[in-house]
Design an enzyme around this catalytic site. Structure first.
Site, PDB file in Angstrom:
ATOM      1  N   ASP A 144      11.211 -23.485   4.424  1.00  0.00           N
ATOM      2  CA  ASP A 144       9.965 -23.808   3.740  1.00  0.00           C
ATOM      3  C   ASP A 144      10.273 -24.919   2.727  1.00  0.00           C
ATOM      4  O   ASP A 144      11.429 -25.093   2.323  1.00  0.00           O
ATOM      5  CB  ASP A 144       9.441 -22.556   3.042  1.00  0.00           C
ATOM      6  CG  ASP A 144       8.160 -22.811   2.281  1.00  0.00           C
ATOM      7  OD1 ASP A 144       7.252 -23.443   2.842  1.00  0.00           O
ATOM      8  OD2 ASP A 144       8.076 -22.371   1.118  1.00  0.00           O
ATOM      9  N   ASP A 146       8.028 -26.125  -0.457  1.00  0.00           N
ATOM     10  CA  ASP A 146       7.669 -25.842  -1.849  1.00  0.00           C
ATOM     11  C   ASP A 146       8.085 -24.430  -2.251  1.00  0.00           C
ATOM     12  O   ASP A 146       7.673 -23.447  -1.624  1.00  0.00           O
ATOM     13  CB  ASP A 146       6.166 -26.014  -2.059  1.00  0.00           C
ATOM     14  CG  ASP A 146       5.694 -27.401  -1.666  1.00  0.00           C
ATOM     15  OD1 ASP A 146       6.427 -28.374  -1.929  1.00  0.00           O
ATOM     16  OD2 ASP A 146       4.604 -27.521  -1.065  1.00  0.00           O
ATOM     17  N   ASN A 187       3.260 -25.948   5.172  1.00  0.00           N
ATOM     18  CA  ASN A 187       1.804 -26.077   5.171  1.00  0.00           C
ATOM     19  C   ASN A 187       1.397 -27.052   4.073  1.00  0.00           C
ATOM     20  O   ASN A 187       1.778 -26.870   2.914  1.00  0.00           O
ATOM     21  CB  ASN A 187       1.142 -24.718   4.901  1.00  0.00           C
ATOM     22  CG  ASN A 187       1.297 -23.745   6.054  1.00  0.00           C
ATOM     23  OD1 ASN A 187       1.564 -24.145   7.185  1.00  0.00           O
ATOM     24  ND2 ASN A 187       1.112 -22.475   5.775  1.00  0.00           N
ATOM     25  N   HIS A 227      -3.830 -28.920   8.113  1.00  0.00           N
ATOM     26  CA  HIS A 227      -5.135 -28.307   8.335  1.00  0.00           C
ATOM     27  C   HIS A 227      -5.454 -27.164   7.366  1.00  0.00           C
ATOM     28  O   HIS A 227      -4.562 -26.594   6.742  1.00  0.00           O
ATOM     29  CB  HIS A 227      -5.217 -27.759   9.766  1.00  0.00           C
ATOM     30  CG  HIS A 227      -4.817 -28.733  10.811  1.00  0.00           C
ATOM     31  ND1 HIS A 227      -3.702 -28.570  11.616  1.00  0.00           N
ATOM     32  CD2 HIS A 227      -5.365 -29.917  11.171  1.00  0.00           C
ATOM     33  CE1 HIS A 227      -3.589 -29.588  12.438  1.00  0.00           C
ATOM     34  NE2 HIS A 227      -4.575 -30.426  12.184  1.00  0.00           N
ATOM     35  N   ARG A 243      -0.579 -23.929  11.406  1.00  0.00           N
ATOM     36  CA  ARG A 243      -0.494 -23.457  10.018  1.00  0.00           C
ATOM     37  C   ARG A 243       0.253 -22.133   9.969  1.00  0.00           C
ATOM     38  O   ARG A 243      -0.146 -21.151  10.607  1.00  0.00           O
ATOM     39  CB  ARG A 243      -1.899 -23.311   9.421  1.00  0.00           C
ATOM     40  CG  ARG A 243      -1.904 -22.812   7.974  1.00  0.00           C
ATOM     41  CD  ARG A 243      -3.313 -22.835   7.385  1.00  0.00           C
ATOM     42  NE  ARG A 243      -3.353 -22.156   6.101  1.00  0.00           N
ATOM     43  CZ  ARG A 243      -2.970 -22.692   4.951  1.00  0.00           C
ATOM     44  NH1 ARG A 243      -2.520 -23.933   4.928  1.00  0.00           N
ATOM     45  NH2 ARG A 243      -3.044 -22.008   3.828  1.00  0.00           N
ATOM     46  N   LYS A 244       1.356 -22.095   9.206  1.00  0.00           N
ATOM     47  CA  LYS A 244       2.101 -20.841   9.081  1.00  0.00           C
ATOM     48  C   LYS A 244       1.186 -19.757   8.521  1.00  0.00           C
ATOM     49  O   LYS A 244       0.376 -20.031   7.639  1.00  0.00           O
ATOM     50  CB  LYS A 244       3.314 -21.030   8.165  1.00  0.00           C
ATOM     51  CG  LYS A 244       4.385 -21.943   8.713  1.00  0.00           C
ATOM     52  CD  LYS A 244       5.650 -21.941   7.851  1.00  0.00           C
ATOM     53  CE  LYS A 244       5.427 -22.539   6.477  1.00  0.00           C
ATOM     54  NZ  LYS A 244       6.689 -22.642   5.692  1.00  0.00           N
ATOM     55  N   ASP A 269       9.753 -18.482   0.568  1.00  0.00           N
ATOM     56  CA  ASP A 269       9.465 -17.675  -0.625  1.00  0.00           C
ATOM     57  C   ASP A 269       8.143 -16.929  -0.533  1.00  0.00           C
ATOM     58  O   ASP A 269       7.734 -16.282  -1.500  1.00  0.00           O
ATOM     59  CB  ASP A 269       9.468 -18.559  -1.876  1.00  0.00           C
ATOM     60  CG  ASP A 269       8.324 -19.580  -1.869  1.00  0.00           C
ATOM     61  OD1 ASP A 269       8.120 -20.213  -0.807  1.00  0.00           O
ATOM     62  OD2 ASP A 269       7.658 -19.739  -2.898  1.00  0.00           O
ATOM     63  N   LYS A 270       7.477 -16.987   0.609  1.00  0.00           N
ATOM     64  CA  LYS A 270       6.160 -16.368   0.729  1.00  0.00           C
ATOM     65  C   LYS A 270       6.106 -15.376   1.885  1.00  0.00           C
ATOM     66  O   LYS A 270       6.906 -15.454   2.830  1.00  0.00           O
ATOM     67  CB  LYS A 270       5.091 -17.450   0.931  1.00  0.00           C
ATOM     68  CG  LYS A 270       5.053 -18.484  -0.182  1.00  0.00           C
ATOM     69  CD  LYS A 270       4.097 -19.602   0.140  1.00  0.00           C
ATOM     70  CE  LYS A 270       4.188 -20.705  -0.901  1.00  0.00           C
ATOM     71  NZ  LYS A 270       5.497 -21.417  -0.852  1.00  0.00           N
TER      72      LYS A 270
END
Length: 325
Positions: A144, A146, A187, A227, A243-244, A269-270
């Site tokens: 990922d 950010d 994303n 998107h 989109r994840k 991190d998500k």
């Protein structure tokens, strides 16, 4: 002859075949495509799945075009399309035909598709078709952006604001030294929301590559999804496949680089990063940077395979696992 399996969304089919449309999970869909002798489909997610798992494929391109970069590129794939001056008329094939005729689809002859299937299935040549480039598929590390590689600036719109997290360059270099492909999947709905454009994202990624290169680290590929289903910009307002946590970006990377997703690692991190890993059959690693610590506290119905304070710990763990496998 061969049995025909019909896959995709729920719909009525008049042709004979074993209909699985609408009845499979993503994992079951991948398994069925992997077990197939040949996959036939349009410019869509399942076509990229066939490339990712090494199944020979016949891609039917109507309003879209292989030149847009979404076509399989391997010795065991065939692309079929009608060459018309109006193609491509859309990036994703969901626009209204300007001619009102859909000639790009109706001009494709069934016999042309059947001939391609016969060639790949070996009806006329019993020699088996080798997987992409006849080389073993390799695992990769999907990172990922950010909150994992750089500080989460909340819709980063300026390359000057990039803030590399501590130890990240060294961690990526550790993966580079172990010959493990490193891919960023991120994303970037700020494009759909109108906060910045595609060119801004690409400029940011170019600068990120430079910053890492100055520290001896390399990113092999970067994929981003612009998107969002509620975006302000009509061109990017869609419920897409990339989109994840949806698997589109990983499927495209697997098709283009010959990656083995089941042996790969997802680091983020998500919660969506963990779900992303589950959706492609990869191992999920949560880092406590960015929103990771909060994510760890709030997780209930899904768990990562491992948790680390930051990317350096995750990279060390991945290299150890890599050596064992």
């Amino acid at each position: 002859g061969y049995s025909v399996l019909v896959l995709g969304k729920p719909i009525e089919y008049r042709n004979p075949g074993v209909v699985f449309a609408g009845d499979t999970t993503l994992r079951e869909l991948i398994a069925l495509i992997k077990l197939s002798r040949v996959f036939v489909g349009n410019d869509s997610g399942p076509l990229h799945i066939s490339g990712a798992v090494g199944t020979p494929s016949v891609g039917i391109f109507g309003p879209t075009h292989p030149s847009l970069g979404y076509a399989p590129d391997s010795p065991n794939s065939r692309i079929i399309g009608a060459e018309l001056p109006c193609r491509p008329c859309t990036l994703y094939g969901k626009g209204r035909c300007r001619l009102g005729s859909r000639l790009c689809m109706t001009l494709i002859e069934p016999d042309e598709v059947a001939d391609a299937v016969e060639e790949l299935a070996g009806f006329e040549n019993t020699e088996p078709v080798e997987p992409n480039n006849a080389s073993p598929r390799k695992p990769a590390v999907f990172l990922d952006r950010d909150g994992t590689i750089i500080a989460d600036a909340h819709f980063l719109d300026d390359p000057a604001k990039i803030e590399l997290l501590p130890g990240v360059a060294e961690a990526i270099k550790t993966l580079n030294d172990a010959k493990i492909p490193v891919v960023i999947t991120t994303n970037q709905s700020g494009v759909a929301r109108g906060y910045f454009d595609i060119e801004t994202v690409e400029t940011i990624h170019g600068r990120l590559r430079e910053i890492l290169a100055e520290r001896g680290a390399k990113i092999d590929a970067i994929y981003f999804c612009p998107h969002h289903p509620e975006g302000e910009i009509a061109e990017y307002r869609r419920d897409c496949d990339c989109r994840k946590p949806k698997p589109g970006m990983a499927m495209k990377a697997a098709s283009e680089f010959g990656l083995d997703l089941n042996s790969s690692f997802i680091v983020g991190d998500k919660k969506s990063d963990i779900e992303f890993a589950r959706n492609i059959g990869a191992r999920a690693i949560l880092v406590r940077t960015g929103k990771g610590a909060q994510t760890e506290r709030e997780l209930r119905d899904i768990e990562p395979d491992a948790v680390f304070d930051s990317l350096p710990g995750a990279a060390k763990y991945i290299v150890e696992k890599w050596k064992k496998q």
